[in-house]
Design an enzyme around this catalytic site. Structure first.
Site, PDB file in Angstrom:
ATOM      1  N   SER A 141       7.985   4.290   6.429  1.00 53.97           N
ATOM      2  CA  SER A 141       6.860   5.110   6.859  1.00 53.97           C
ATOM      3  C   SER A 141       6.277   4.542   8.195  1.00 53.97           C
ATOM      4  O   SER A 141       6.196   3.376   8.489  1.00 53.97           O
ATOM      5  CB  SER A 141       5.697   4.880   5.917  1.00 53.97           C
ATOM      6  N   ALA A 198       6.247   9.229   2.844  1.00 47.54           N
ATOM      7  CA  ALA A 198       7.448   8.602   3.233  1.00 47.54           C
ATOM      8  C   ALA A 198       7.766   7.477   2.409  1.00 47.54           C
ATOM      9  O   ALA A 198       6.999   6.794   1.784  1.00 47.54           O
ATOM     10  CB  ALA A 198       7.273   7.732   4.671  1.00 47.54           C
ATOM     11  N   ASP A 241      -3.454   9.573  10.379  1.00 47.79           N
ATOM     12  CA  ASP A 241      -3.659  10.717   9.728  1.00 47.79           C
ATOM     13  C   ASP A 241      -5.434  11.184  10.065  1.00 47.79           C
ATOM     14  O   ASP A 241      -6.252  10.215   9.708  1.00 47.79           O
ATOM     15  CB  ASP A 241      -3.563  10.805   8.166  1.00 47.79           C
ATOM     16  N   HIS A 289      -1.028  14.632  11.188  1.00 52.27           N
ATOM     17  CA  HIS A 289      -0.467  13.335  11.237  1.00 52.27           C
ATOM     18  C   HIS A 289      -0.050  12.956  12.857  1.00 52.27           C
ATOM     19  O   HIS A 289       0.814  13.813  13.289  1.00 52.27           O
ATOM     20  CB  HIS A 289       0.682  13.155  10.419  1.00 52.27           C
ATOM     21  N   GLU A 298       3.146  18.422   9.163  1.00 51.75           N
ATOM     22  CA  GLU A 298       1.968  17.580   8.855  1.00 51.75           C
ATOM     23  C   GLU A 298       1.093  17.685  10.108  1.00 51.75           C
ATOM     24  O   GLU A 298       0.845  16.724  10.969  1.00 51.75           O
ATOM     25  CB  GLU A 298       2.243  16.084   8.393  1.00 51.75           C
ATOM     26  N   GLU A 323       0.749  -1.203  -0.106  1.00 52.31           N
ATOM     27  CA  GLU A 323      -0.188  -0.025   0.018  1.00 52.31           C
ATOM     28  C   GLU A 323       0.933   1.185   0.090  1.00 52.31           C
ATOM     29  O   GLU A 323       0.642   2.182  -0.701  1.00 52.31           O
ATOM     30  CB  GLU A 323      -0.915  -0.078   1.155  1.00 52.31           C
ATOM     31  N   GLN A 324       1.991   1.346   0.853  1.00 52.28           N
ATOM     32  CA  GLN A 324       3.065   2.408   0.722  1.00 52.28           C
ATOM     33  C   GLN A 324       3.394   2.445  -0.594  1.00 52.28           C
ATOM     34  O   GLN A 324       3.742   3.816  -0.993  1.00 52.28           O
ATOM     35  CB  GLN A 324       3.938   2.334   1.788  1.00 52.28           C
TER      36      GLN A 324
END
Length: 256
Positions: free
Chosen positions: A105, A100, A114, A167, A164, A78-79
């Site tokens: 990440s 990232a 998030d 986050h 961010e 997924e990343q």
């Protein structure tokens, strides 16, 4: 005194893991249990204890209708997909700033979330979580529940990630409170513990009537070691993914 055995594998597990541009995700033989970050969003996951803390925090604020989760635990695949898609849409510079590198990440630990203000349209990469209203109240209360705002403005040279405000990272209490009070990022906190503490020379902190003692044990040159702690104190430990282990000791008021 009672002995606590620390092993090399302890470096790769715990709430204080540093996962960043210079610190790739450690291998997880078995992933921790993941559960929905919020009850009405079953596809967005966190490690169970982090999810429970997040839900207690939102319940305290009565923020169920205003705060929504955008992204939690991510697999390597997924990343990689997010990295590719963002680069295709926004270019490499933007992607490096806000996404990232796969394998680096925090989302891959299941300890990062998030969040966004509830809205019909939410930006997946840069969601809106303003410094006003219930969202700022969330930000102020988060450390009491183990969360920190992970990427602060002005700390980009330390984190390697742009600010961010959406986050949040679970590190646990009392670490979250100390980090926030000092206006540190996780990198600074771990550096402080590594350079200023040791077994027999802890950092002492009192919170909610509980006395905590925190110290760092380097493990770069040894497969295992034993640390002696007082019989009267409870403890937990967390690897840092940066060569050491942090021990957290505490004594409740009734324990004397």
């Amino acid at each position: 005194m009672k002995p606590v055995l620390l092993r090399q594998e302890n470096i790769s597990h715990g709430d204080l893991l540093l996962v960043a541009p210079g610190h790739p995700l450690p291998p997880f033989p078995v992933l921790p249990e993941m559960t929905p970050a919020l009850p009405d969003q079953p596809d967005i996951l966190l490690q169970s204890h982090a999810a429970q803390s997040l839900q207690r925090l939102i319940a305290t604020l009565d923020g169920w209708k205003q705060v929504t989760a955008v992204s939690g635990f991510r697999t390597q695949e997924e990343q990689e997909e997010i990295w590719r898609d963002t680069q295709a849409k926004e270019g490499l510079a933007f992607t490096q700033k806000y996404v990232a590198l796969p394998g680096h990440s925090e989302h891959q630990t299941g300890l990062a979330i998030d969040l966004a203000a509830q809205s019909a349209r939410i930006d997946f990469i840069c969601p809106d979580f303003p410094h006003t209203g219930i969202f700022q109240k969330f930000r102020q209360l988060a450390p009491q529940f183990g969360f920190i705002e992970r990427y602060l403005s002005g700390k980009e040279s330390l984190t390697g990630i742009a600010a961010e405000p959406w986050h949040f990272r679970f590190v646990g209490v009392p670490h979250s409170v100390v980090i926030t009070e000092k206006h540190w990022v996780l990198e600074e906190y771990l550096s402080f513990l590594k350079n200023a503490t040791a077994p027999g020379h802890p950092f002492s902190y009192r919170l909610r009537g509980i006395d905590f003692e925190l110290f760092y044990v380097p493990m770069e040159k040894q497969a295992e070691t034993t640390v002696e702690i007082p019989d009267s104190m409870s403890y937990s430990l967390s690897g840092t993914n940066a060569g050491g282990i942090v021990l957290t000791l505490w004594r409740s008021p009734h324990e004397g």
